[in-house]
Design a protein around this motif. Structure first.
Motif: not given
Lengths: 243, 418
Positions: B49-55, B57-67, B87-96
Motif C-alpha cells: 500500500l505504501s508503494y502505491f500510496a502516492p498514486l 492519493i494523487g488519483t483521488i486528488g485528480l478526481y476532486f478537481i475534475r469539474i 484511467l487518464n488520471a492514473i496514466l498522467t500520474l504514472l508518467v510524471i
C-alpha cells in the motif's frame, strides 16, 4: 486533298473482348472529324490506336505515310507528329506550365531552350494562359490545366491533333473556355480527330461525324446530314437522347 | 450512489480544488522526498500500500478537481488534456512519477556524478559515467588504427568533401551540375587515394588499419551513392517488358533480400576469394563495399518500384504521346515524380544502411561501434562498455537524425502541390 491517316480493317481485342471491329477510316489533311457514341463503344480506343497508345492486332493503320505496327521502329517520331489531349489532362505535376510545354521540344526535337520557350509562350498566349506560365499544374483550375495540356501538345507542332474527351472531366463553366481554344485551333487549319459529347462544338467545326457503337462505325456522314437526317436507327436513338 | 460518492461540482469549486490540490501536492511530495532523500513517510502503511500510496492519493486528488466547465482556463485545460477520466488520471500520474524518478539518475550519471578530467581509469572516482574513457580513446574511435601521423589525410579528405558539398549549395545553378558530377565521379577517387596512399609520396595505409567513425562515413557514403542508381535500374528492370531483364532483376532482388546482411558479409570475406584465380586479390574493404551496396540496392529497388507503381498511367501516356522514348520518359517524367514520392522510403533505407555498417566487424573491419567493442576489452579499461556504447549510440543518432531532417527538408522543398 491529301490523305494523312488511313485505317484499313482494323480489329482490336482486349483479351476476348473485341473493342474495334473492322474499322475503315480515312482522314484528309485539315479535316476535322468528331467521333461520338455511347461509352464503351470504342471511340477512345480508336484514337489511341492512331498513336499506338493501344496496339491493334489486325488491319493497317497508316499515319502520314508510315504504317504503325509492332515493327515500326520510330514510333516516337510518329507520336511526335501526332498531338494528343487527354480527358484527365495528364500534365506533369512536378514541372511548371512553361516547363511542361518546353520539355518535349527540348529533349525530343532537340530545340534550343530559348526557341522552345518562345514557342511555348506563343502557344500559351494562343490558349490565353500566358500569365500562368510560371505556376505548377496543381495551382490551376481544370479548364486552365486542359488548355495548358493543349498548348503542350501544340508546342511539338504536330500535324494531327487527337482529343480524347477533352471536356468530360471539367465543370460546365470551364468547358466553354477549352472548346473556344479548340475552335480557334480548328479555324487555323489543324487536322483534328475529336472524341466528344459536345454536339454544339461538333456542329460548329466538324466536317464529318462518326457514330460508333459496340466497336463498329455505325454511321459516317457530313455533319449537316448527320444531324439533320441520320440514316441508322441506332444513331437516331443516340441523338434523341443527347440533343 | 450519489450519497456515498462525493461529487465535485461547480458550486463548491473552491473547496474541491483546494482539497484536490492538497492531495496531489501530498502525492508529489511523497515521490520527491522518496527519490531525493530516500525517506518514505508512508512507511507505517503495509509495504504494498505504501508503494502505491502516492498514486492512490494523487488519483483521488485528480478526481476532486475534475469539474467540467469550471470557468478556470488552466483547470479546464488540465482536465481535458490530462485528467478526462480516472484511467487518464492514473496514466498522467504514472508518467510524471516515472520522469521524477528516472530523469535525475540519468542526468547524474551523464553529468553530475561523471568524470571528465584525467587520463586513466583510476581518475574515474565518481559514481557516474567515466567520460575519460571516451576522451582517451577518442582518436581511435574516430580514426581506428590509422597511424597518428597520417591522420591529417583523413581530415583533409573529409574537409574537402564538406567544402565541396557546401560550395555546391552556393554556386550558381549552371555550375551545380559540374559540381555534382565532380562529387560523385571524381571526388571518391581522390578521397580514397588520399586516405589509402601509396602514391604521390603518401605512405600506404592498408585498409585493415582504417576504422572508427571515419570508416563508418566511408562505407556509408560509398554504399549510399552506389546503391541508389543500381536500385533505380533494378526497379526499372523489374517492370520491364523484356522477360530476360525482368527475370534477372527479380532474381537479383529476391536473392539479396532473402539473405541476412551478416551472411552476405561473411561470404564476401570467406567464400568470394575462393572463386578468384590464384594470385588475384581484392581488398577486403572493397569486397565489403560491394556486398553492402548490392544488398542495399535490392531494398532500394523495391522502394523505388513502389513509387513507380504509384504514378497514374496517364503520366506514361502523356510522355509517350509527346514522342518520348523509354529512357527520356523515365528520366524526365516518371523517375522525378516517383523518387519524390518515395523520399521517406529512401531515407528509411539509407538510415538502415548507416546503422548496418557496424556489421562489418564480421570481416574484421572495425568502424565506430567496432572500435568501442575493442576498447572495452582493453585490460586497462575494463567495465567501460556502457560509456562506449552510449557514446556510439549518440553519434549514430546524431548522424541519422541529421539525415532524417534533411529528407524532410527535401520533401518540403520538392513539393509542388502548394
Amino acid at each position: 486533298m491529301k490523305k494523312i491517316i488511313e485505317l484499313k480493317n482494323v480489329n482490336k481485342w482486349f483479351d476476348k473482348f473485341q473493342a474495334l471491329k473492322d474499322i475503315n477510316l480515312e482522314v484528309n489533311q485539315q479535316e476535322k472529324i468528331v467521333i461520338c457514341g455511347p461509352s464503351g463503344s470504342g471511340k477512345s480506343t480508336l484514337i489511341r490506336c492512331i498513336n499506338r497508345l493501344e496496339e491493334h492486332q489486325d488491319g493497317q493503320i497508316i499515319v502520314d505515310g508510315n504504317e504503325i505496327s509492332e515493327n515500326t521502329k520510330d514510333i516516337e517520331k510518329i507520336r511526335a507528329e501526332v498531338g494528343m489531349v487527354f480527358q484527365q489532362f495528364n500534365l506533369f505535376p512536378h514541372l511548371s506550365i512553361l516547363d511542361n510545354c518546353t520539355l518535349a521540344p527540348i529533349w525530343v526535337k532537340k530545340m534550343p531552350k530559348k526557341q522552345a520557350e518562345e514557342i511555348a509562350m506563343k502557344n500559351l498566349e494562343r490558349v490565353q494562359i500566358a500569365d500562368q506560365a510560371k505556376k505548377f499544374p496543381g495551382q490551376l483550375s481544370g479548364g486552365q490545366q486542359q488548355r495548358s495540356a493543349l498548348a503542350r501538345a501544340l508546342c511539338m507542332e504536330p500535324k494531327i491533333m487527337l482529343f480524347d474527351e477533352p471536356t468530360s472531366a471539367l465543370d460546365p463553366e470551364m468547358i466553354k473556355e477549352v472548346l473556344d481554344s479548340m475552335v480557334d485551333l480548328a479555324k487555323a487549319g489543324m487536322t483534328m480527330i475529336v472524341v466528344t459529347h459536345e454536339m454544339g462544338f461538333a456542329k460548329e467545326v466538324a466536317d464529318n461525324m462518326i457514330f460508333m457503337d459496340e466497336g463498329k462505325i455505325v454511321e459516317k456522314a457530313k455533319t449537316k446530314d448527320f444531324f439533320d437526317n441520320p440514316k441508322s436507327d441506332r444513331t437516331k436513338l443516340f441523338l434523341s437522347q443527347i440533343l | 450512489m450519489k450519497n456515498i460518492l462525493i461529487r465535485p461540482t461547480k458550486e463548491n469549486l473552491a473547496n474541491f480544488v483546494t482539497l484536490g490540490g492538497f492531495l496531489i501536492f501530498i502525492s508529489f511530495l511523497d515521490v520527491l522526498i522518496n527519490t531525493f532523500f530516500k525517506i518514505n513517510f508512508t512507511s507505517f502503511l503495509p509495504s504494498k500500500l505504501s508503494y502505491f500510496a502516492p498514486l492512490i492519493i494523487g488519483t483521488i486528488g485528480l478526481y476532486f478537481i475534475r469539474i467540467e466547465y469550471s470557468g478556470n482556463r488552466l483547470l479546464d485545460k488540465i482536465n481535458t488534456n490530462f485528467n478526462s477520466n480516472n484511467l487518464n488520471a492514473i496514466l498522467t500520474l504514472l508518467v510524471i512519477f516515472a520522469l521524477i524518478k528516472y530523469i535525475p539518475p540519468i542526468l547524474n550519471w551523464f553529468f553530475f556524478d561523471a568524470n571528465f578530467a584525467g587520463n586513466t581509469k583510476e581518475d574515474c572516482t565518481g559514481s557516474g559515467a567515466c567520460w575519460v574513457f571516451v576522451k582517451v580513446w577518442f582518436n581511435r574511435f574516430v580514426y581506428g588504427m590509422y597511424p597518428d601521423a597520417e591522420q591529417w589525410r583523413i581530415n583533409s579528405a573529409f574537409i574537402m568533401l564538406f567544402a565541396l558539398v557546401a560550395a555546391s549549395f552556393f554556386v550558381p545553378a549552371k555550375l551545380k551540375k559540374y559540381f555534382l558530377i565532380f562529387l560523385i565521379f571524381v571526388y571518391p577517387i581522390i578521397g580514397l587515394k588520399l586516405i589509402s596512399g601509396g602514391e604521390f609520396g603518401l605512405k600506404y595505409v592498408e585498409t585493415g588499419a582504417w576504422g572508427g567513425l571515419s570508416l563508418t562515413f566511408i562505407v556509408s557514403a560509398f554504399a549510399l551513392i552506389l546503391c541508389f542508381p543500381i536500385g533505380m535500374f533494378l526497379a526499372l528492370g523489374r517492370r520491364s517488358n523484356l522477360p530476360a531483364i525482368r527475370f534477372t532483376s527479380i532474381g537479383f532482388i529476391e536473392l539479396w533480400r532473402g539473405v541476412p546482411l551478416i551472411t552476405v558479409l561473411f561470404m564476401s570475406a570467406v567464400m568470394f576469394p575462393m572463386f578468384l584465380p590464384d594470385g588475384t586479390y581484392v581488398d577486403k574493404l572493397i569486397r565489403v563495399l560491394i556486398a553492402i551496396t548490392l544488398f542495399e540496392a535490392a531494398y532500394m529497388a523495391e522502394v523505388i518500384r513502389g513509387g513507380l507503381q504509384a504514378l497514374p498511367k496517364g503520366q506514361y501516356e502523356a510522355a509517350k504521346s509527346l514522342g518520348m522514348g523509354y529512357w527520356r520518359m523515365h528520366f524526365l517524367i516518371i523517375l522525378p515524380q516517383a523518387l519524390k514520392l518515395v523520399i521517406p522510403g529512401i531515407a528509411n533505407t539509407f538510415l538502415a544502411l548507416v546503422k548496418d555498417t557496424p556489421l562489418i566487424f564480421v570481416v574484421g573491419l572495425l568502424e565506430l561501434a567496432g572500435m568501442v567493442n575493442l576498447a572495452k576489452t582493453n585490460p586497462k579499461w575494463l567495465g567501460m562498455a556502457m560509456e562506449g556504447y552510449v557514446f556510439a549510440g549518440l553519434v549514430f543518432w546524431v548522424i541519422c537524425y541529421a539525415m532524417s531532417r534533411y529528407s524532410q527538408n527535401l520533401e518540403r522543398k520538392l513539393s509542388t502541390e502548394r
